[in-house]
Design a protein around this motif. Structure first.
Motif, PDB file in Angstrom:
ATOM      1  N   PRO A   6       0.831  -1.209   0.000  1.00  0.00           N
ATOM      2  CA  PRO A   6       0.000   0.000   0.000  1.00  0.00           C
ATOM      3  C   PRO A   6       0.861   1.253   0.000  1.00  0.00           C
ATOM      4  CG  PRO A   6      -0.760  -1.573   1.648  1.00  0.00           C
ATOM      5  CD  PRO A   6       0.573  -2.065   1.166  1.00  0.00           C
ATOM      6  N   THR A   7       0.335   2.309  -0.595  1.00  0.00           N
ATOM      7  CA  THR A   7       1.025   3.588  -0.629  1.00  0.00           C
ATOM      8  C   THR A   7       0.182   4.636   0.072  1.00  0.00           C
ATOM      9  OG1 THR A   7       0.048   4.138  -2.778  1.00  0.00           O
ATOM     10  CG2 THR A   7       2.190   3.020  -2.789  1.00  0.00           C
ATOM     11  N   PHE A   8       0.832   5.690   0.498  1.00  0.00           N
ATOM     12  CA  PHE A   8       0.101   6.782   1.142  1.00  0.00           C
ATOM     13  C   PHE A   8      -0.851   7.435   0.139  1.00  0.00           C
ATOM     14  CE2 PHE A   8       3.716   6.444   4.025  1.00  0.00           C
ATOM     15  CZ  PHE A   8       3.111   6.623   5.260  1.00  0.00           C
ATOM     16  N   THR A   9      -2.042   7.778   0.604  1.00  0.00           N
ATOM     17  CA  THR A   9      -3.008   8.483  -0.242  1.00  0.00           C
ATOM     18  C   THR A   9      -3.494   9.721   0.495  1.00  0.00           C
ATOM     19  OG1 THR A   9      -4.762   7.078   0.687  1.00  0.00           O
ATOM     20  CG2 THR A   9      -3.799   6.397  -1.400  1.00  0.00           C
ATOM     21  N   PRO A  10      -3.918  10.807  -0.203  1.00  0.00           N
ATOM     22  CA  PRO A  10      -4.118  10.896  -1.651  1.00  0.00           C
ATOM     23  C   PRO A  10      -2.788  11.007  -2.404  1.00  0.00           C
ATOM     24  CG  PRO A  10      -4.595  13.009  -0.612  1.00  0.00           C
ATOM     25  CD  PRO A  10      -4.289  12.039   0.504  1.00  0.00           C
ATOM     26  N   PRO A  11      -2.852  10.882  -3.766  1.00  0.00           N
ATOM     27  CA  PRO A  11      -4.067  10.727  -4.585  1.00  0.00           C
ATOM     28  C   PRO A  11      -4.602   9.306  -4.522  1.00  0.00           C
ATOM     29  CG  PRO A  11      -2.132  10.650  -5.988  1.00  0.00           C
ATOM     30  CD  PRO A  11      -1.637  10.952  -4.609  1.00  0.00           C
ATOM     31  N   ARG A  12      -5.924   9.187  -4.665  1.00  0.00           N
ATOM     32  CA  ARG A  12      -6.557   7.887  -4.746  1.00  0.00           C
ATOM     33  C   ARG A  12      -6.430   7.376  -6.182  1.00  0.00           C
ATOM     34  NH1 ARG A  12      -7.273   5.860   0.102  1.00  0.00           N
ATOM     35  NH2 ARG A  12      -8.615   4.353  -0.936  1.00  0.00           N
ATOM     36  N   PRO A  13      -6.560   6.053  -6.382  1.00  0.00           N
ATOM     37  CA  PRO A  13      -6.439   5.515  -7.737  1.00  0.00           C
ATOM     38  C   PRO A  13      -7.381   6.141  -8.757  1.00  0.00           C
ATOM     39  CG  PRO A  13      -6.268   3.744  -6.149  1.00  0.00           C
ATOM     40  CD  PRO A  13      -6.644   4.984  -5.376  1.00  0.00           C
ATOM     41  N   PHE A  14      -8.590   6.555  -8.351  1.00  0.00           N
ATOM     42  CA  PHE A  14      -9.501   7.138  -9.330  1.00  0.00           C
ATOM     43  C   PHE A  14      -8.988   8.497  -9.818  1.00  0.00           C
ATOM     44  CE2 PHE A  14     -11.250   9.080  -5.466  1.00  0.00           C
ATOM     45  CZ  PHE A  14     -11.527  10.375  -5.873  1.00  0.00           C
ATOM     46  N   GLU A  15      -8.061   9.080  -9.048  1.00  0.00           N
ATOM     47  CA  GLU A  15      -7.454  10.337  -9.479  1.00  0.00           C
ATOM     48  C   GLU A  15      -6.181  10.086 -10.290  1.00  0.00           C
ATOM     49  OE1 GLU A  15      -8.446  13.257  -5.757  1.00  0.00           O
ATOM     50  OE2 GLU A  15      -7.112  11.545  -5.361  1.00  0.00           O
ATOM     51  N   ARG A  16      -5.318   9.251  -9.760  1.00  0.00           N
ATOM     52  CA  ARG A  16      -4.066   8.919 -10.434  1.00  0.00           C
ATOM     53  C   ARG A  16      -3.650   7.521 -10.000  1.00  0.00           C
ATOM     54  NH1 ARG A  16      -0.937  13.085  -9.029  1.00  0.00           N
ATOM     55  NH2 ARG A  16       0.532  12.046  -7.632  1.00  0.00           N
ATOM     56  N   GLY A  17      -3.744   6.578 -10.933  1.00  0.00           N
ATOM     57  CA  GLY A  17      -3.485   5.183 -10.606  1.00  0.00           C
ATOM     58  C   GLY A  17      -2.485   4.555 -11.542  1.00  0.00           C
ATOM     59  N   VAL A  18      -2.922   3.515 -12.262  1.00  0.00           N
ATOM     60  CA  VAL A  18      -2.036   2.778 -13.166  1.00  0.00           C
ATOM     61  C   VAL A  18      -1.584   3.702 -14.292  1.00  0.00           C
ATOM     62  CG1 VAL A  18      -1.848   0.803 -14.722  1.00  0.00           C
ATOM     63  CG2 VAL A  18      -3.170   0.598 -12.598  1.00  0.00           C
ATOM     64  N   GLY A  19      -0.277   3.799 -14.487  1.00  0.00           N
ATOM     65  CA  GLY A  19       0.253   4.694 -15.503  1.00  0.00           C
ATOM     66  C   GLY A  19      -0.051   6.150 -15.225  1.00  0.00           C
ATOM     67  N   ARG A  20      -0.331   6.468 -13.937  1.00  0.00           N
ATOM     68  CA  ARG A  20      -0.676   7.823 -13.502  1.00  0.00           C
ATOM     69  C   ARG A  20      -1.983   8.310 -14.132  1.00  0.00           C
ATOM     70  NH1 ARG A  20       3.466  10.193 -10.806  1.00  0.00           N
ATOM     71  NH2 ARG A  20       2.670  12.295 -11.225  1.00  0.00           N
ATOM     72  N   ARG A  21      -2.812   7.348 -14.566  1.00  0.00           N
ATOM     73  CA  ARG A  21      -4.093   7.691 -15.177  1.00  0.00           C
ATOM     74  C   ARG A  21      -5.240   7.361 -14.218  1.00  0.00           C
ATOM     75  NH1 ARG A  21      -4.973   5.107 -20.770  1.00  0.00           N
ATOM     76  NH2 ARG A  21      -3.768   3.330 -20.033  1.00  0.00           N
ATOM     77  N   PRO A  22      -6.411   7.981 -14.405  1.00  0.00           N
ATOM     78  CA  PRO A  22      -7.568   7.624 -13.576  1.00  0.00           C
ATOM     79  C   PRO A  22      -7.848   6.126 -13.698  1.00  0.00           C
ATOM     80  CG  PRO A  22      -8.031   9.576 -14.892  1.00  0.00           C
ATOM     81  CD  PRO A  22      -6.724   9.030 -15.387  1.00  0.00           C
ATOM     82  N   THR A  23      -8.012   5.469 -12.548  1.00  0.00           N
ATOM     83  CA  THR A  23      -8.126   4.006 -12.536  1.00  0.00           C
ATOM     84  C   THR A  23      -9.334   3.564 -11.720  1.00  0.00           C
ATOM     85  OG1 THR A  23      -5.730   3.766 -12.781  1.00  0.00           O
ATOM     86  CG2 THR A  23      -6.938   1.859 -11.947  1.00  0.00           C
ATOM     87  N   LEU A  24     -10.198   2.787 -12.363  1.00  0.00           N
ATOM     88  CA  LEU A  24     -11.363   2.216 -11.699  1.00  0.00           C
ATOM     89  C   LEU A  24     -10.999   0.832 -11.191  1.00  0.00           C
ATOM     90  CD1 LEU A  24     -14.483   2.389 -11.112  1.00  0.00           C
ATOM     91  CD2 LEU A  24     -14.784   1.170 -13.292  1.00  0.00           C
ATOM     92  N   ILE A  25     -11.025   0.643  -9.877  1.00  0.00           N
ATOM     93  CA  ILE A  25     -10.736  -0.662  -9.282  1.00  0.00           C
ATOM     94  C   ILE A  25     -12.003  -1.178  -8.625  1.00  0.00           C
ATOM     95  CG2 ILE A  25      -9.323  -1.945  -7.633  1.00  0.00           C
ATOM     96  CD1 ILE A  25      -7.165   0.146  -7.923  1.00  0.00           C
ATOM     97  N   ASN A  26     -12.465  -2.329  -9.080  1.00  0.00           N
ATOM     98  CA  ASN A  26     -13.666  -2.946  -8.512  1.00  0.00           C
ATOM     99  C   ASN A  26     -13.408  -4.415  -8.210  1.00  0.00           C
ATOM    100  OD1 ASN A  26     -15.849  -0.917 -10.441  1.00  0.00           O
ATOM    101  ND2 ASN A  26     -15.848  -1.010  -8.221  1.00  0.00           N
ATOM    102  N   ASN A  27     -14.043  -4.897  -7.164  1.00  0.00           N
ATOM    103  CA  ASN A  27     -14.041  -6.316  -6.848  1.00  0.00           C
ATOM    104  C   ASN A  27     -14.759  -7.091  -7.951  1.00  0.00           C
ATOM    105  OD1 ASN A  27     -16.085  -8.449  -5.373  1.00  0.00           O
ATOM    106  ND2 ASN A  27     -13.988  -8.640  -4.662  1.00  0.00           N
ATOM    107  N   VAL A  28     -14.361  -8.329  -8.178  1.00  0.00           N
ATOM    108  CA  VAL A  28     -14.947  -9.104  -9.281  1.00  0.00           C
ATOM    109  C   VAL A  28     -16.431  -9.365  -9.081  1.00  0.00           C
ATOM    110  CG1 VAL A  28     -12.762 -10.169 -10.001  1.00  0.00           C
ATOM    111  CG2 VAL A  28     -14.142 -11.266  -8.216  1.00  0.00           C
ATOM    112  N   GLU A  29     -16.895  -9.492  -7.853  1.00  0.00           N
ATOM    113  CA  GLU A  29     -18.328  -9.676  -7.639  1.00  0.00           C
ATOM    114  C   GLU A  29     -19.099  -8.439  -8.077  1.00  0.00           C
ATOM    115  OE1 GLU A  29     -21.672 -10.250  -4.140  1.00  0.00           O
ATOM    116  OE2 GLU A  29     -19.562 -10.522  -3.608  1.00  0.00           O
ATOM    117  N   THR A  30     -18.554  -7.258  -7.776  1.00  0.00           N
ATOM    118  CA  THR A  30     -19.178  -6.010  -8.211  1.00  0.00           C
ATOM    119  C   THR A  30     -19.322  -5.990  -9.729  1.00  0.00           C
ATOM    120  OG1 THR A  30     -18.048  -4.896  -6.374  1.00  0.00           O
ATOM    121  CG2 THR A  30     -19.019  -3.505  -8.065  1.00  0.00           C
ATOM    122  N   LEU A  31     -18.280  -6.406 -10.433  1.00  0.00           N
ATOM    123  CA  LEU A  31     -18.296  -6.386 -11.890  1.00  0.00           C
ATOM    124  C   LEU A  31     -19.281  -7.405 -12.461  1.00  0.00           C
ATOM    125  CD1 LEU A  31     -14.469  -5.946 -12.325  1.00  0.00           C
ATOM    126  CD2 LEU A  31     -16.211  -4.284 -13.014  1.00  0.00           C
TER     127      LEU A  31
END
Length: 423
Positions: free
Chosen positions: A174-199
């Motif tokens: 884990p890393t210190f936040t902010p920024p949260r992944p939806f702000e800056r995540g994979v490749g420093r781009r907005p990233t939507l992370i969801n559990n597989v059940e949600t999807l």
């Protein structure tokens, strides 16, 4: 592990396993993806009307998270199937029996937020890996193509910022936040992370709509839940139930009875100990569990039998959690081992006033100071154990021997390899 049949509507488990893509589409129908800004906006509106909340732990409204990601630059979608909780088996069950429902959800989420990159993460050594590889091979035309990753099988490696770090080429810590992944995540781009059940739920809403989704479960938190239930005899079962089902009814569906339980750990190892009597009539919603002093978490119920020592079981879990620290901050690196050691003395009947004062001090100074929620979750578990196991505590404070403190744990405690890394 099996899925228990009930008279309730079963949406994710269905009436039979649907692993092959042709059989999957025969069961659920073909998924239509949105094209253009107007259709994407309409889909987000439909998801919002459905009331779908995340099934990975926090229960955050899914549409709100998706809108935040869609408002930024070209996005990335990450499906989290790591299932770091030792007491959980629902995601592995879903991925092994309905992999295409999850892959549909990834495709729909990517289209809705305008993502051109998609990832599916599971823990290294997962038994569902061959199923997922076969399922992906059946879908060569998916855009974006889903990239499958195996993440170190550590407790904190499935935390969302840890997944972002891993996918960016770093350690799964884990890393210190902010920024949260939806702000800056994979490749420093907005990233939507969801559990597989949600999807998987998302894929069904995309086919059948919000009205259909809201036709089952609690009116404020609609739909169904996959719950992993460990009964007092140690058997683990996955059941699908409507939200709002009482915990007592979930236990009954899993072949057990609240009267057989001495206590219950609700929500996993970052969850809360509760007496079987107080939770048996509690509905499975975030609202009702919060009112009872608990949390739904990742959909886990761990029941202890009558006569088991809750202090000894909690001590085993605290030892495990201390060993799963990423070692990045003082509360984890120094605090958790000290807490686990002190609590272990309590579990073995070594109570004294200095020990009590130390536990009280840690409960006040550790939470909220870590790089992630790992120390907070461990301290929450410890704090909830003291009032629930009051009789055990009184016996241990009196110095009476407890044979259970020297027995193997009843709760699932994985064997930790000292050679496992973070990559």
């Amino acid at each position: 592990m099996t899925t228990v049949g009930t008279s309730w509507p079963r949406r994710l488990t269905g009436q039979r396993d649907v692993v092959r893509h042709a059989a999957h589409e025969g069961e659920h129908g073909r998924l239509r993806l949105p094209h253009g800004a107007r259709e994407r906006s309409a889909l987000l509106d439909e998801i919002e009307r459905s009331g779908l909340r995340g099934r990975g732990g926090a229960g955050f409204p899914v549409a709100r998270k998706m809108r935040a990601v869609a408002a930024g630059r070209t996005a990335v979608v990450v499906a989290n199937g790591c299932e770091g909780e030792p007491g959980s088996g629902k995601d592995a069950h879903l991925l092994s029996t309905q992999p295409h429902l999850v892959l549909d959800g990834i495709a729909l989420a990517a289209a809705a937020v305008g993502a051109d990159e998609a990832h599916l993460a599971i823990h290294r050594g997962s038994l569902v890996l061959p199923v997922l590889r076969k399922a992906l091979a059946e879908r060569p035309g998916d855009t974006p193509k889903v990239q499958l990753h195996t993440v170190p099988a550590r407790y904190v490696a499935s935390e969302e910022s840890a997944l972002v770090s891993f996918l960016n080429g770093g350690d799964a810590k884990p890393t210190f936040t902010p920024p949260r992944p939806f702000e800056r995540g994979v490749g420093r781009r907005p990233t939507l992370i969801n559990n597989v059940e949600t999807l998987a739920h998302l894929a069904l809403i995309g086919r059948r709509g919000a009205h259909w989704f809201r036709g089952t479960g609690d009116s404020d938190e609609p739909g169904t839940l996959l719950m992993t239930v460990t009964t007092p005899d140690g058997a683990r079962t996955v059941v699908e139930v409507p939200t709002g089902t009482t915990i007592g009814d979930v236990l009954f569906a899993a072949g057990s009875d609240a009267r057989d339980c001495g206590a219950m750990l609700v929500g996993g190892y970052f969850g809360t100990w509760m007496t079987a009597e107080e939770v048996s009539r509690t509905p499975l919603t975030h609202r009702d569990l919060a009112a009872a002093g608990g949390a739904l978490g990742a959909g886990i119920l761990l029941a202890l039998p009558q006569g088991a020592c809750g202090l000894a079981e909690t001590s085993h879990v605290l030892d495990y959690l201390a060993g799963q620290s990423a070692g990045q901050c003082g509360p984890c690196l120094n605090g958790l081992p000290s807490v686990a050691q002190a609590y272990g003395r309590l579990a073995r009947g070594g109570w004294d006033e200095r020990l009590g004062a130390a536990l009280d001090r840690w409960l006040n100074v550790v939470p909220g100071r870590g790089a992630c929620r790992h120390p907070d979750g461990a301290l929450r578990l410890m704090a909830s154990s003291l009032p629930v196991f009051g009789d055990d505590l009184a016996a241990h404070r009196a110095g009476r021997p407890c044979a259970a403190a020297h027995r193997p744990p009843r709760l699932p405690i994985p064997k930790v390899s000292q050679t496992d890394g973070w990559r």
